[in-house]
Every structure is written in C-alpha cells, then in structure tokens.
Design a protein around this motif. Structure first.
Motif, short mmCIF file in Angstrom:
data_model
loop_
_atom_site.label_atom_id
_atom_site.label_comp_id
_atom_site.label_asym_id
_atom_site.label_seq_id
_atom_site.Cartn_x
_atom_site.Cartn_y
_atom_site.Cartn_z
N TYR A 127 -0.62 0.82 2.98
CA TYR A 127 -1.18 -0.18 2.10
C TYR A 127 -1.78 0.53 0.90
N GLU A 128 -1.70 -0.11 -0.26
CA GLU A 128 -2.30 0.48 -1.46
C GLU A 128 -3.14 -0.56 -2.17
N GLY A 129 -4.13 -0.04 -2.90
CA GLY A 129 -4.98 -0.93 -3.67
C GLY A 129 -5.73 -0.16 -4.73
N GLN B 292 -10.34 -2.97 -10.55
CA GLN B 292 -9.86 -3.89 -11.58
C GLN B 292 -9.34 -3.16 -12.81
N GLY C 2 -8.17 -0.04 -12.90
CA GLY C 2 -7.08 0.87 -12.59
C GLY C 2 -7.48 2.33 -12.47
N ARG D 106 -7.41 4.32 -7.44
CA ARG D 106 -6.30 3.86 -6.60
C ARG D 106 -6.45 4.53 -5.24
N GLU E 202 -4.98 4.59 -0.86
CA GLU E 202 -3.96 4.20 0.11
C GLU E 202 -4.52 4.26 1.52
N THR F 299 -9.25 -5.82 -2.93
CA THR F 299 -8.74 -4.79 -3.85
C THR F 299 -7.33 -4.34 -3.48
N LEU F 300 -6.79 -4.84 -2.36
CA LEU F 300 -5.42 -4.47 -2.00
C LEU F 300 -4.42 -5.08 -2.99
N ASP F 301 -3.34 -4.38 -3.21
CA ASP F 301 -2.29 -4.92 -4.08
C ASP F 301 -1.72 -6.21 -3.51
N ASP F 302 -1.58 -6.24 -2.18
CA ASP F 302 -1.03 -7.41 -1.50
C ASP F 302 -2.08 -7.95 -0.54
N THR F 303 -2.58 -9.13 -0.84
CA THR F 303 -3.59 -9.73 0.03
C THR F 303 -3.03 -10.90 0.84
#
Ligand SMILES: [Zn+2]
Ligand SMILES: [Zn+2]
Length: 154
Positions: A7-9, A12, A14, A17, A19, A103-107
């Motif tokens: 998982y990555e995140g 706000q 950038g 980052r 993992e 803050t995860l890229d995919d929630t």
C-alpha cells in the motif's frame, strides 16, 4: 477486500510518501476528543500495521509527542509543510504504527471493525452500524482484530 500486502500513501502536498509492505493488523475509528482535535473533524481512523512493514519513500516527517489518556507517550508524525498527520507510534506498542488511512492513495477498501471512545462521539454520528463499540479505550484488541479479519479477509 484488499488482497495485496503493498500500500502507498502520502501527505497533501506530496513532500511525504510512504509504503506499507504487510497486511494491516486492524482498522478502527476513534471518537476521542484528541482525534477530533487532531483531525479537525468528527473522528480519527487508525490503521495498525507492523512497524517493520512501514517505511518512508520520500521526505522526513516532523514528530511531535503527546501523552495519551492512559499516560503513555504517542509520537505523532506529520508533514512539516502541509501539516497532514501520517502516523502515530504508541510508545507502549513499539511493534505497531497507526497509519492515518485517509492518506492512502486508495481508500476504497477501508472497512473499520470498531468505534472506540463512543462516549465522546459527536451526537449526530450513527454508531448502530453493526461494528464493535467501546465507550473508551478497550483493554485489548483481540475481538476487534478478529472482526477486522472477518470483514476484510486480510
Ligand atoms: Zn505535505
Ligand atoms: Zn482517538
């Protein structure tokens, strides 16, 4: 349902980052007043992951420590530029990091197993959603973790 262990995140702006390279241990919602203040919202969420499975890919968070309700120290890591909280590291559980999962890229796969500190939840929140409820801090997370595994298959 999350089937992978990667998982990555990030924050706000950038600058930060991160993992996660293992299956998360549990996800819960916390309605305590500290989480309300920290999030600037109605509640916080904590995605517990093994410490050794969490790493920064870029940037270095700023760390501020506070005392929890139980008197233990919690290290709170956030972006020094945009202020987004990335994780909490509880001193009494050194093997675990509580990632702030917004803050995860995919929630889309997040499915919390419990509501904690319901005693201080904002009154408009509906807590009768079938999840485990605890008025304050639970003594242990066994049942919550089992419910999480059942919900997500992780
Ligand atoms: Zn940032
Ligand atoms: Zn809380």
């Amino acid at each position: 349902m999350a089937e992978n262990t990667h998982y990555e995140g990030g924050c706000q702006c950038g600058a930060l980052r991160y993992e996660i390279t293992a299956a998360p241990l549990v996800l819960y919602v916390c309605h305590c007043s500290e989480c309300q203040t920290q999030s600037g919202s109605a509640f916080g969420m904590s995605l517990a992951v093994p410490s050794d499975a969490f790493s920064m890919r870029s940037g270095t968070p700023k760390v501020w420590a506070r005392s929890s309700a139980s008197g233990h120290r919690v290290a709170c890591a956030f972006c020094a530029d945009c202020g987004v909280r990335i994780y909490h590291r509880p001193e009494r559980k050194p093997g675990t990091i509580n990632v702030k999962p917004g803050t995860l890229d995919d929630t889309t796969w997040l499915d919390p197993a419990a509501h904690l500190w319901t005693g201080s939840a904002q009154p408009w929140i509906h807590l009768d959603d079938g999840r485990i409820r605890a008025v304050a801090q639970p003594d242990h997370f066994r049942a919550i973790r089992a419910a999480w595994q059942q919900r997500t298959g992780i």
